[in-house]
Design a protein around this motif. Sequence first.
Motif, mmCIF file in Angstrom:
data_model
loop_
_atom_site.group_PDB
_atom_site.id
_atom_site.type_symbol
_atom_site.label_atom_id
_atom_site.label_comp_id
_atom_site.label_asym_id
_atom_site.label_seq_id
_atom_site.Cartn_x
_atom_site.Cartn_y
_atom_site.Cartn_z
ATOM 1 N N TYR A 91 0.839 -1.210 0.000
ATOM 2 C CA TYR A 91 0.000 0.000 0.000
ATOM 3 C C TYR A 91 0.870 1.254 0.000
ATOM 4 O O TYR A 91 0.594 2.226 -0.720
ATOM 5 C CB TYR A 91 -0.936 0.008 1.200
ATOM 6 C CG TYR A 91 -1.904 1.175 1.165
ATOM 7 C CD1 TYR A 91 -3.114 1.068 0.490
ATOM 8 C CD2 TYR A 91 -1.581 2.390 1.764
ATOM 9 C CE1 TYR A 91 -3.990 2.146 0.415
ATOM 10 C CE2 TYR A 91 -2.445 3.468 1.696
ATOM 11 C CZ TYR A 91 -3.646 3.340 1.023
ATOM 12 O OH TYR A 91 -4.500 4.413 0.943
ATOM 13 N N ILE A 92 1.927 1.251 0.804
ATOM 14 C CA ILE A 92 2.839 2.397 0.853
ATOM 15 C C ILE A 92 3.453 2.643 -0.519
ATOM 16 O O ILE A 92 3.530 3.783 -0.989
ATOM 17 C CB ILE A 92 3.939 2.153 1.912
ATOM 18 C CG1 ILE A 92 3.334 2.187 3.322
ATOM 19 C CG2 ILE A 92 5.053 3.193 1.797
ATOM 20 C CD1 ILE A 92 4.282 1.720 4.407
ATOM 21 N N LEU A 93 3.887 1.578 -1.173
ATOM 22 C CA LEU A 93 4.495 1.717 -2.500
ATOM 23 C C LEU A 93 3.472 2.165 -3.541
ATOM 24 O O LEU A 93 3.777 2.976 -4.415
ATOM 25 C CB LEU A 93 5.136 0.396 -2.917
ATOM 26 C CG LEU A 93 6.428 0.044 -2.166
ATOM 27 C CD1 LEU A 93 6.843 -1.393 -2.451
ATOM 28 C CD2 LEU A 93 7.552 0.999 -2.543
ATOM 29 N N ALA A 94 2.253 1.647 -3.442
ATOM 30 C CA ALA A 94 1.211 2.061 -4.388
ATOM 31 C C ALA A 94 0.881 3.539 -4.216
ATOM 32 O O ALA A 94 0.640 4.255 -5.195
ATOM 33 C CB ALA A 94 -0.043 1.211 -4.190
ATOM 34 N N LYS A 95 0.880 3.998 -2.993
ATOM 35 C CA LYS A 95 0.650 5.422 -2.737
ATOM 36 C C LYS A 95 1.815 6.256 -3.277
ATOM 37 O O LYS A 95 1.624 7.344 -3.826
ATOM 38 C CB LYS A 95 0.472 5.647 -1.231
ATOM 39 C CG LYS A 95 0.153 7.083 -0.834
ATOM 40 C CD LYS A 95 -1.130 7.585 -1.457
ATOM 41 C CE LYS A 95 -2.349 6.839 -0.957
ATOM 42 N NZ LYS A 95 -3.613 7.394 -1.518
ATOM 43 N N ILE A 104 2.505 -5.880 -14.555
ATOM 44 C CA ILE A 104 2.367 -6.988 -13.604
ATOM 45 C C ILE A 104 2.274 -8.315 -14.357
ATOM 46 O O ILE A 104 2.023 -8.353 -15.553
ATOM 47 C CB ILE A 104 1.127 -6.819 -12.703
ATOM 48 C CG1 ILE A 104 -0.169 -7.007 -13.526
ATOM 49 C CG2 ILE A 104 1.139 -5.477 -11.995
ATOM 50 C CD1 ILE A 104 -1.419 -7.155 -12.658
ATOM 51 N N GLU A 105 2.493 -9.397 -13.622
ATOM 52 C CA GLU A 105 2.297 -10.734 -14.177
ATOM 53 C C GLU A 105 0.798 -11.003 -14.286
ATOM 54 O O GLU A 105 0.004 -10.453 -13.530
ATOM 55 C CB GLU A 105 2.913 -11.785 -13.241
ATOM 56 C CG GLU A 105 4.364 -11.545 -12.890
ATOM 57 C CD GLU A 105 4.721 -12.054 -11.497
ATOM 58 O OE1 GLU A 105 5.862 -12.485 -11.311
ATOM 59 O OE2 GLU A 105 3.859 -11.987 -10.589
ATOM 60 N N ALA A 112 -2.447 -7.414 -4.135
ATOM 61 C CA ALA A 112 -1.699 -6.318 -4.766
ATOM 62 C C ALA A 112 -2.551 -5.624 -5.819
ATOM 63 O O ALA A 112 -2.558 -4.389 -5.916
ATOM 64 C CB ALA A 112 -0.412 -6.855 -5.387
ATOM 65 N N MET A 113 -3.270 -6.406 -6.611
ATOM 66 C CA MET A 113 -4.101 -5.828 -7.666
ATOM 67 C C MET A 113 -5.170 -4.893 -7.086
ATOM 68 O O MET A 113 -5.437 -3.822 -7.630
ATOM 69 C CB MET A 113 -4.747 -6.944 -8.488
ATOM 70 C CG MET A 113 -3.740 -7.778 -9.271
ATOM 71 S SD MET A 113 -4.453 -9.302 -9.936
ATOM 72 C CE MET A 113 -5.539 -8.661 -11.197
#
Length: 368
Positions: A91-95, A104-105, A112-113
């Motif tokens: 979540y931190i990285l997505a923000k 993505i794979e 994650a999605m």
Amino acid sequence: MKRSFIREILEAIDEETISFAGGLPSLNLFPTQDLKEATIKVLDNPKIYQYTVSNGINELREQIAKRYSDEGFPTTKDNILITTGSQQAMYILAKFFENKDITIEEPSYLGAMNIFRLNKLKMQGVKLENDGVNISEFEKSFKNTKLTYLIPDFQNPSATTYSQEKREEITKIVEKHDGILIEDSPYSELFFDKKMPYISAKLPKNSFHLGSFSKTLVPSYRIGWIRADEEKIKSLLIIKESIDLHSSGVSQYILAEYLKDTQKYEKHLQSIRDDYKAKAEYFSKQLKLIMPEFKHQLPKGGMFLYGTFGDNIDTFALVQECLKKKVVYVPGNQFYIDKVPNGEIRFNYTHSNFEQIEKGIKLIKSCL
């Protein structure tokens, strides 16, 4: 936004249900006595009940950093940010990368999605093959996104392990386009035969490496981490502080005490690998005997077995029938961006015993 199918399933079942759905560790393998002893040692220290630093206590970050360094990935505590599980790390990285495009794979991790959707990251799916992503498709996508999320070790959901060749190709592509790799590795210690090198080790300035104690020790402590360049960690820390100030101090102190005895931890990891390898082999054997129409590969580690019935079966419809007979799994369409029904299934084999595995597969067969 919709809730996670897996979390909904876990709430809908009871103790009589055989669940191959969630990625749950085996209850019998938690090192309860060792963790109890570590807990008793730290409980009398009043500082464990106080607010602590946002990036994580020094002892725990140093222990995690040492494990990286011992494996040839030079790391200090300043490269580590403790998070409330690796789900918060994502979540931190997505923000941090909000509103960007990301490669993505497909299939990919449902959790994650959902986080990427919530933070308006536009996902571009790349076909996952038996030894990792299709390299030509990956570069075509990555040269535009310059950001990727991969699970190279016993991938969730497919259990795929990236070959050394594909790890090297991905490294070259990330370097060539000066992009960023988010490498999610919650299962890397759960190898059956050998541990593969982290892709991030060759990309220390261009990667975020995610780890967790949820799969190797206990999920309820909710302790994960991000390993990254020191300057990137400082940026992520600002986001972390806006969410929860710091992850559980009590959990961190208990883990730091437990991890002082590295031999004890290594012995515990080996017991997990041995147990999970036996269960994976048994699950595969029973599938071949009871449900040979389900095509799959034996995993090399991790917690999942993945396969397909082909185009003849809608496994999302099938699981609704299976629920009535008290057995559940996760249908494969949940791991794709468009969620179109397909014949794929992800099975978790780590939480069940041999008797439950055989009975559960027979129940699924009866629903076909």
